[in-house]
Each structure stands twice: as structure tokens, then as C-alpha cells.
Motif scaffolding. Structure first.
Motif, short mmCIF file in Angstrom:
data_model
loop_
_atom_site.label_atom_id
_atom_site.label_comp_id
_atom_site.label_asym_id
_atom_site.label_seq_id
_atom_site.Cartn_x
_atom_site.Cartn_y
_atom_site.Cartn_z
N GLU A 211 1.29 -1.41 0.43
CA GLU A 211 0.04 -0.06 -0.01
C GLU A 211 1.43 1.34 0.32
O GLU A 211 0.46 2.26 -1.05
CB GLU A 211 -0.90 0.04 1.40
CG GLU A 211 -2.05 -0.92 0.93
CD GLU A 211 -3.18 -1.36 2.94
OE1 GLU A 211 -2.81 -0.34 3.02
OE2 GLU A 211 -3.92 -1.93 2.83
N ASN B 27 3.94 1.17 -1.31
CA ASN B 27 4.58 1.56 -2.06
C ASN B 27 3.51 1.64 -3.48
O ASN B 27 3.94 2.98 -4.81
CB ASN B 27 5.66 0.66 -2.87
CG ASN B 27 6.18 0.02 -1.78
OD1 ASN B 27 7.28 1.09 -1.02
ND2 ASN B 27 6.96 -0.68 -1.59
N LYS B 28 2.30 1.69 -3.55
CA LYS B 28 1.92 2.67 -4.23
C LYS B 28 1.26 4.13 -3.81
O LYS B 28 0.87 4.72 -5.28
CB LYS B 28 0.48 2.10 -4.07
CG LYS B 28 0.15 0.23 -4.61
CD LYS B 28 -1.39 -0.10 -4.98
CE LYS B 28 -0.84 -1.52 -4.64
NZ LYS B 28 -2.78 -2.35 -4.50
N LYS B 29 1.14 4.36 -2.82
CA LYS B 29 1.31 5.92 -2.50
C LYS B 29 2.33 6.42 -3.85
O LYS B 29 1.85 7.52 -3.63
CB LYS B 29 1.19 6.27 -1.20
CG LYS B 29 0.09 5.81 -0.71
CD LYS B 29 0.13 5.81 1.27
CE LYS B 29 -0.98 5.83 1.75
NZ LYS B 29 -0.91 6.06 2.45
N TYR B 30 3.62 5.90 -3.35
CA TYR B 30 4.71 6.35 -4.21
C TYR B 30 4.85 6.85 -5.34
O TYR B 30 5.74 7.44 -5.59
CB TYR B 30 5.65 5.26 -3.90
CG TYR B 30 7.52 5.38 -4.27
CD1 TYR B 30 8.30 6.50 -3.69
CD2 TYR B 30 7.41 5.06 -5.57
CE1 TYR B 30 9.07 7.21 -4.62
CE2 TYR B 30 8.80 5.24 -6.01
CZ TYR B 30 9.29 6.48 -4.92
OH TYR B 30 10.81 6.42 -5.79
N GLU B 31 3.86 4.77 -6.22
CA GLU B 31 3.66 5.59 -7.26
C GLU B 31 3.45 6.60 -7.39
O GLU B 31 3.06 6.76 -8.25
CB GLU B 31 3.35 4.31 -7.67
CG GLU B 31 4.18 2.79 -8.00
CD GLU B 31 3.93 1.57 -7.92
OE1 GLU B 31 2.89 1.03 -8.44
OE2 GLU B 31 4.32 0.64 -7.97
N ARG B 32 1.98 7.38 -7.47
CA ARG B 32 1.19 7.94 -7.52
C ARG B 32 1.63 9.80 -6.79
O ARG B 32 1.39 10.23 -6.97
CB ARG B 32 -0.45 7.67 -6.34
CG ARG B 32 -0.99 6.96 -7.24
CD ARG B 32 -1.90 6.62 -6.62
NE ARG B 32 -2.31 6.71 -4.72
CZ ARG B 32 -2.14 5.60 -4.07
NH1 ARG B 32 -2.56 4.24 -4.69
NH2 ARG B 32 -2.35 5.56 -3.22
N GLY B 33 3.19 9.39 -6.78
CA GLY B 33 4.30 10.69 -5.95
C GLY B 33 2.99 11.37 -4.82
O GLY B 33 3.38 12.35 -3.76
N GLU B 34 2.03 10.38 -3.71
CA GLU B 34 1.95 10.96 -2.43
C GLU B 34 3.23 11.06 -1.30
O GLU B 34 2.73 11.08 0.01
CB GLU B 34 0.91 9.88 -1.94
CG GLU B 34 -0.07 10.04 -2.82
CD GLU B 34 -1.71 9.51 -2.71
OE1 GLU B 34 -1.53 9.03 -1.86
OE2 GLU B 34 -2.29 9.50 -3.64
N THR C 84 10.15 4.72 -0.91
CA THR C 84 9.77 2.65 -0.97
C THR C 84 10.00 2.33 0.63
O THR C 84 10.78 2.80 0.91
CB THR C 84 9.74 2.32 -1.99
OG1 THR C 84 11.64 2.30 -2.34
CG2 THR C 84 9.95 3.13 -3.89
#
Length: 100
Positions: free
Chosen positions: A60, A62-69, A73
Motif C-alpha cells: 500500500e 509503495n502504491k502511494k509512492y508510485e502516485r507521488g504521495e 519506498t
């Protein structure tokens, strides 16, 4: 207690992006990489559940990282099968970021 654990596992599975096979593979890789051994099957199942919960949190995040949030990581390390209480001696007083 077993019923509660099964309920938690079921709830987790419903929200998990990883399949059971992927989790099992990562669990087995984790045990080999960090030479993890457990006293019995009950302890191993408890540790696997902790690992699975931590793996989900990492996914979860790392998904925020991918979205720039978030700006970093996370990944699995040798502590991924420990409780928060068991982690305290390793934190050296450092506060971990609060996770939403």
C-alpha cells in the motif's frame, strides 16, 4: 482465538492485491534469505500472519509512492515477522512515521 484469526485473514485476503501463492512465495523467500526458523507450526503461522500484514502495508505504501504521495519506498527486511513490541529494542528511540 482461531475463529478471530480466520476472520482477520479473510478480511485481509479480500483487500490484498497479492495472491496467496505470491504471499507464500515471498514468505518462503523471506525465511531463506534471513535464515528464519520457528519453534513449531503455531509460531510459524503467527509469524506468517505478521509478515503478510507487513507485506500488505508495504504494498500500500509503495502504491502511494508510485502516485507521488510519499517520497520513499519500503521493502521487506529481517524484521518483517516481528510484532511492534518485539521491534522496540531495534528502534533505538527513533519514531517511525505514522501510517494511515
Amino acid at each position: 482465538m482461531k475463529l478471530l484469526l480466520l476472520f482477520i485473514i479473510g478480511m485481509y485476503s479480500a483487500h490484498c492485491a497479492l495472491t496467496d501463492a505470491e504471499i507464500t512465495q515471498q514468505w518462503n523467500d523471506f525465511k531463506v534469505k534471513f535464515n528464519k526458523k520457528y519453534a513449531d507450526d503455531a509460531e510459524e503461522q503467527m509469524r506468517k500472519q505478521l509478515f503478510t500484514t507487513n507485506l500488505q502495508k508495504i504494498e500500500e505504501h509503495n502504491k502511494k509512492y508510485e502516485r507521488g504521495e510519499v517520497t520513499y519506498t519500503q521493502g521487506i527486511n529481517q524484521f518483517a515477522d516481528l510484532t511492534d513490541e518485539e521491534l522496540k529494542p531495534y528502534s533505538h528511540g527513533v519514531l517511525r512515521p505514522k501510517q494511515n
